[in-house]
Design a protein around this motif. Structure first.
Motif, PDB file in Angstrom:
ATOM      1  N   SER A  16      50.698 -37.468 -45.116  1.00 38.53           N
ATOM      2  CA  SER A  16      49.007 -37.862 -44.141  1.00 38.53           C
ATOM      3  C   SER A  16      47.989 -37.694 -44.987  1.00 38.53           C
ATOM      4  O   SER A  16      48.088 -36.840 -45.321  1.00 38.53           O
ATOM      5  CB  SER A  16      49.778 -37.283 -42.467  1.00 38.53           C
ATOM      6  OG  SER A  16      50.731 -37.354 -42.175  1.00 38.53           O
ATOM      7  N   SER A  17      47.018 -38.011 -44.684  1.00 38.80           N
ATOM      8  CA  SER A  17      45.868 -37.798 -45.118  1.00 38.80           C
ATOM      9  C   SER A  17      45.259 -36.838 -44.903  1.00 38.80           C
ATOM     10  O   SER A  17      45.268 -36.591 -43.734  1.00 38.80           O
ATOM     11  CB  SER A  17      44.615 -39.378 -44.896  1.00 38.80           C
ATOM     12  OG  SER A  17      44.772 -39.484 -43.912  1.00 38.80           O
ATOM     13  N   GLU A  18      44.277 -36.049 -45.735  1.00 35.26           N
ATOM     14  CA  GLU A  18      43.521 -34.804 -44.938  1.00 35.26           C
ATOM     15  C   GLU A  18      42.617 -35.183 -43.062  1.00 35.26           C
ATOM     16  O   GLU A  18      43.021 -34.070 -42.379  1.00 35.26           O
ATOM     17  CB  GLU A  18      42.542 -34.425 -45.063  1.00 35.26           C
ATOM     18  CG  GLU A  18      41.881 -32.903 -45.187  1.00 35.26           C
ATOM     19  CD  GLU A  18      40.912 -32.225 -46.292  1.00 35.26           C
ATOM     20  OE1 GLU A  18      40.409 -31.773 -46.415  1.00 35.26           O
ATOM     21  OE2 GLU A  18      40.876 -33.136 -47.436  1.00 35.26           O
ATOM     22  N   GLY A  19      42.542 -37.087 -43.162  1.00 39.26           N
ATOM     23  CA  GLY A  19      41.505 -36.942 -42.046  1.00 39.26           C
ATOM     24  C   GLY A  19      42.665 -37.080 -40.659  1.00 39.26           C
ATOM     25  O   GLY A  19      42.450 -36.631 -39.920  1.00 39.26           O
ATOM     26  N   ASP A  20      43.554 -37.656 -41.369  1.00 33.47           N
ATOM     27  CA  ASP A  20      44.418 -37.640 -39.751  1.00 33.47           C
ATOM     28  C   ASP A  20      45.379 -36.743 -39.670  1.00 33.47           C
ATOM     29  O   ASP A  20      45.248 -36.267 -38.363  1.00 33.47           O
ATOM     30  CB  ASP A  20      45.833 -38.411 -41.288  1.00 33.47           C
ATOM     31  CG  ASP A  20      45.876 -39.831 -40.466  1.00 33.47           C
ATOM     32  OD1 ASP A  20      45.089 -40.110 -40.487  1.00 33.47           O
ATOM     33  OD2 ASP A  20      46.467 -40.706 -41.688  1.00 33.47           O
ATOM     34  N   LEU A  21      45.722 -35.241 -40.546  1.00 37.40           N
ATOM     35  CA  LEU A  21      45.936 -34.208 -39.769  1.00 37.40           C
ATOM     36  C   LEU A  21      45.269 -33.149 -39.314  1.00 37.40           C
ATOM     37  O   LEU A  21      45.719 -33.047 -38.199  1.00 37.40           O
ATOM     38  CB  LEU A  21      46.317 -32.732 -41.689  1.00 37.40           C
ATOM     39  CG  LEU A  21      47.591 -33.751 -42.819  1.00 37.40           C
ATOM     40  CD1 LEU A  21      47.495 -32.813 -43.251  1.00 37.40           C
ATOM     41  CD2 LEU A  21      48.766 -34.084 -41.548  1.00 37.40           C
ATOM     42  N   VAL A  22      43.564 -33.482 -39.131  1.00 35.57           N
ATOM     43  CA  VAL A  22      42.496 -32.929 -38.493  1.00 35.57           C
ATOM     44  C   VAL A  22      42.782 -33.469 -37.570  1.00 35.57           C
ATOM     45  O   VAL A  22      42.996 -33.266 -36.309  1.00 35.57           O
ATOM     46  CB  VAL A  22      41.550 -33.377 -39.326  1.00 35.57           C
ATOM     47  CG1 VAL A  22      40.365 -32.991 -38.379  1.00 35.57           C
ATOM     48  CG2 VAL A  22      41.290 -32.650 -40.689  1.00 35.57           C
ATOM     49  N   LYS A  23      43.190 -34.704 -36.667  1.00 31.94           N
ATOM     50  CA  LYS A  23      42.963 -35.545 -35.570  1.00 31.94           C
ATOM     51  C   LYS A  23      44.313 -35.327 -34.981  1.00 31.94           C
ATOM     52  O   LYS A  23      44.237 -35.463 -34.276  1.00 31.94           O
ATOM     53  CB  LYS A  23      42.898 -37.432 -36.143  1.00 31.94           C
ATOM     54  CG  LYS A  23      41.556 -37.833 -36.312  1.00 31.94           C
ATOM     55  CD  LYS A  23      42.289 -39.365 -36.878  1.00 31.94           C
ATOM     56  CE  LYS A  23      40.807 -40.377 -37.489  1.00 31.94           C
ATOM     57  NZ  LYS A  23      40.536 -40.807 -37.929  1.00 31.94           N
ATOM     58  N   ALA A  24      45.234 -35.277 -35.431  1.00 28.18           N
ATOM     59  CA  ALA A  24      46.614 -34.765 -35.295  1.00 28.18           C
ATOM     60  C   ALA A  24      46.882 -33.101 -34.695  1.00 28.18           C
ATOM     61  O   ALA A  24      46.619 -32.781 -33.246  1.00 28.18           O
ATOM     62  CB  ALA A  24      47.701 -34.544 -36.311  1.00 28.18           C
ATOM     63  N   GLU A  25      46.104 -32.307 -35.390  1.00 28.45           N
ATOM     64  CA  GLU A  25      45.537 -30.888 -34.607  1.00 28.45           C
ATOM     65  C   GLU A  25      44.895 -31.222 -33.515  1.00 28.45           C
ATOM     66  O   GLU A  25      45.281 -29.954 -32.509  1.00 28.45           O
ATOM     67  CB  GLU A  25      45.172 -30.210 -36.133  1.00 28.45           C
ATOM     68  CG  GLU A  25      45.115 -29.343 -35.838  1.00 28.45           C
ATOM     69  CD  GLU A  25      46.523 -28.052 -35.334  1.00 28.45           C
ATOM     70  OE1 GLU A  25      46.271 -27.322 -34.694  1.00 28.45           O
ATOM     71  OE2 GLU A  25      47.149 -28.127 -35.153  1.00 28.45           O
ATOM     72  N   GLU A  26      43.336 -31.945 -33.585  1.00 27.10           N
ATOM     73  CA  GLU A  26      42.800 -32.001 -32.573  1.00 27.10           C
ATOM     74  C   GLU A  26      43.737 -32.484 -31.064  1.00 27.10           C
ATOM     75  O   GLU A  26      43.609 -31.796 -30.418  1.00 27.10           O
ATOM     76  CB  GLU A  26      41.709 -32.705 -32.584  1.00 27.10           C
ATOM     77  CG  GLU A  26      40.836 -32.146 -33.265  1.00 27.10           C
ATOM     78  CD  GLU A  26      39.302 -33.349 -33.777  1.00 27.10           C
ATOM     79  OE1 GLU A  26      40.049 -34.191 -33.926  1.00 27.10           O
ATOM     80  OE2 GLU A  26      38.649 -33.181 -34.773  1.00 27.10           O
ATOM     81  N   ALA A  27      44.161 -33.417 -31.422  1.00 31.68           N
ATOM     82  CA  ALA A  27      45.318 -34.235 -30.151  1.00 31.68           C
ATOM     83  C   ALA A  27      47.124 -33.030 -30.057  1.00 31.68           C
ATOM     84  O   ALA A  27      46.309 -33.030 -28.698  1.00 31.68           O
ATOM     85  CB  ALA A  27      46.161 -34.973 -30.633  1.00 31.68           C
ATOM     86  N   THR A  49      50.317 -38.998 -29.555  1.00 34.13           N
ATOM     87  CA  THR A  49      49.444 -39.131 -30.276  1.00 34.13           C
ATOM     88  C   THR A  49      49.076 -38.202 -31.152  1.00 34.13           C
ATOM     89  O   THR A  49      48.877 -38.382 -32.654  1.00 34.13           O
ATOM     90  CB  THR A  49      47.751 -38.899 -29.770  1.00 34.13           C
ATOM     91  OG1 THR A  49      47.762 -39.796 -28.390  1.00 34.13           O
ATOM     92  CG2 THR A  49      46.997 -39.101 -29.906  1.00 34.13           C
ATOM     93  N   ALA A  50      49.385 -36.579 -31.446  1.00 34.52           N
ATOM     94  CA  ALA A  50      49.288 -36.376 -32.771  1.00 34.52           C
ATOM     95  C   ALA A  50      49.775 -37.203 -33.737  1.00 34.52           C
ATOM     96  O   ALA A  50      49.942 -36.819 -34.716  1.00 34.52           O
ATOM     97  CB  ALA A  50      49.615 -35.027 -32.162  1.00 34.52           C
TER      98      ALA A  50
END
Length: 501
Positions: A16-27, A49-50
């Motif tokens: 997963s991209s770094e941006g995706d991992l950030v969004k996953a962690e937020e969710a 969602t995560a």
């Protein structure tokens, strides 16, 4: 030969991209917050969602499994926990989640396998070890019962072994008394029922002589009923339909306060799941059975999936009865529950069942009438689906999120109602925030009557009134009332100890 473990979720997530991992962690963090605030459906959505951003995280699957367990979606919990274990076979929490979901489904041997594996990986966790010990006891009990099983055709009904005349009511007993005496026999009256409710309100028990009599008399009435009961609703009359009560006696009293006691001019249908979870289940079921004896044509009781031996062992009712009375009474309840009808048709127009519809089309009301219900619920077939199925928003059918029964769509509901010349399906079985929910373009209604379910869900309770003639559902909602400080599941087997985050 040693097999190298599969890479853990963190390593796989590198795809997963770094941006995706950030969004996953937020969710994930928002879902964790929703979970802690007991918004479990929101938590499931958040973890979903995560996972869209980080689909290879065993932690996200495990957390979503935990939320599904809280929602009693045990089939979905097993699927998520299995995915977590596939991603990381040494992930102890995933094994624990799956074992816990199997345990809740009464699949103790599968649960035992997972819990043993989890203990090998995390041997010092006390909650896990307690759950393992409890599961081992259940497996031993099953083996013992299988070894001692008596062929059904020669098994003596528990009811035939009970001698009411030998149960003397001592002079020292100060609770409510039925009219009559031990020599001439006792009679259940409305005055006794009212006094019994007040006695229960004060957390006191009635004499075992009267409790056994209520159960035995109700059993004979239920035994004479068909599996599907037709209930007339006269023009100018009405009937009130209640959903799950789940041992919340003080909320049951509130229903009667809002809507009146059961009576010939105030008929009720309680649509299953009277017991388990709540720790005043005995008071609830004795109340409902007493009014069934008083008003057999105006107090209707349907079986739910929790009126079963397996559920009662896990979720508290059996333990409660043994604590407040004895094991013989628990066996008598088990026998009596097998005689509860499975479905009711109101005024020839409204079908009321606990769970829902079926995995096949062309099921008729006559098919339901022909069900041989005197048994523990099977794991498939019409009886199982009546007790366990749930509606879904999409068309068609899907595997049940519970792991039992089926999920059925609006088209299934429409076809069934049209084929059987019915107007509406009413069912219970699911917590709803407002106490009820209307689905399937208005043709399927869910009613749930246990507010703030298990002292944690924050939902309202509801009941439905149908007036004779138009039979249009009218909803009344209410919030939970205070009850004594006895926690839900106080008499249950060790279902607690599920890990946090």
């Amino acid at each position: 030969m040693m097999v190298a473990p599969v890479a853990n979720g963190a390593a796989i997530a590198a795809h997963s991209s770094e941006g995706d991992l950030v969004k996953a962690e937020e969710a994930k963090q928002q879902a964790n917050k929703d979970f802690k605030e007991k918004h479990y459906a929101k938590a499931v959505a958040g973890y979903t969602t995560a996972l869209q951003y980080n689909p290879n995280s065993e932690i996200l699957y495990s957390n979503r499994a935990f939320a599904h367990i809280r929602l009693e979606n045990f089939g979905s919990a097993v699927a998520d926990a299995t995915k977590a274990v596939e991603l990381n076979p040494r992930f102890a929490k995933g094994l624990y989640r799956r074992g816990d979901a199997y345990y809740a489904l009464g699949k103790f041997k599968l649960a035992l396998k997972d819990l043993k594996a989890a203990v090998r990986l995390t041997s010092k966790d006390p909650d896990l070890r307690r759950k393992l010990a409890d599961c081992e006891k259940e497996v031993k009990r099953l083996r013992f019962e299988e070894a001692l099983a008596v062929p059904e055709e020669i098994e003596v009904p528990v009811a035939q072994t009970i001698d009411l005349a030998s149960m003397l009511v001592e002079e020292s007993y100060t609770g409510p008394r039925m009219s009559g005496d031990n020599e001439k026999g006792y009679q259940l009256t409305l005055d006794f029922a009212k006094a019994m409710l007040e006695h229960f309100r004060e957390q006191k028990s009635i004499h075992r002589r009267f409790a056994f009599q209520i159960i035995l008399q109700a059993r004979e009435i239920l035994k004479a009923l068909p599996s599907l009961v037709d209930v007339p609703v006269a023009q100018g009359g009405h009937i009130t339909v209640c959903g799950d009560v789940h041992g919340q006696f003080y909320d049951l009293l509130n229903i009667f306060k809002l809507n009146g006691l059961p009576a010939e001019d105030s008929p009720y249908l309680f649509n299953g799941d009277f017991v388990d979870r709540g720790s005043f289940s005995l008071e609830v079921i004795l109340t409902l059975l007493a009014f069934k004896v008083l008003y057999p044509q105006h107090m209707h009781l349907a079986r739910g999936n929790h009126e079963s031996k397996g559920m009662n062992k896990i979720y508290g009712f059996e333990g409660e009865v043994k604590h407040k009375y004895n094991a013989i009474m628990a066996d008598l309840f088990r026998e009596t529950f097998c005689w509860l009808p499975l479905a009711h048709v109101l005024d020839g127009r409204v079908l009321v069942v606990h769970g829902g519809l079926f995995s096949q089309d062309e099921v008729t009301l006559d098919d339901l009438r022909r069900i041989d219900r005197y048994r523990e619920p099977p794991e498939e077939g019409l009886m199982c689906e009546l007790l366990w199925s749930d509606p879904q928003a999409s068309e068609g059918r899907s595997p049940s999120k519970r792991g039992v029964g089926v999920a059925f769509g609006p088209d299934v509901t429409r076809r069934f109602l049209a084929a059987n010349k019915l107007d509406l399906l009413v069912r219970s079985h699911e917590v709803k925030d407002e106490g009820y929910e209307v689905d399937h373009d208005g043709y399927c209604v869910t009613v749930f009557s246990a507010p703030n379910y298990c002292d944690q869900m924050g939902n309202k309770g509801a009941f439905i009134r149908f007036n004779g003639g138009d039979m249009t559902p009218q909803f009344t909602t209410y919030t939970a009332v205070p009850h004594p400080d006895v926690k839900p599941m106080a008499y249950a087997s060790a279902m607690g100890g599920i890990w946090g985050f």
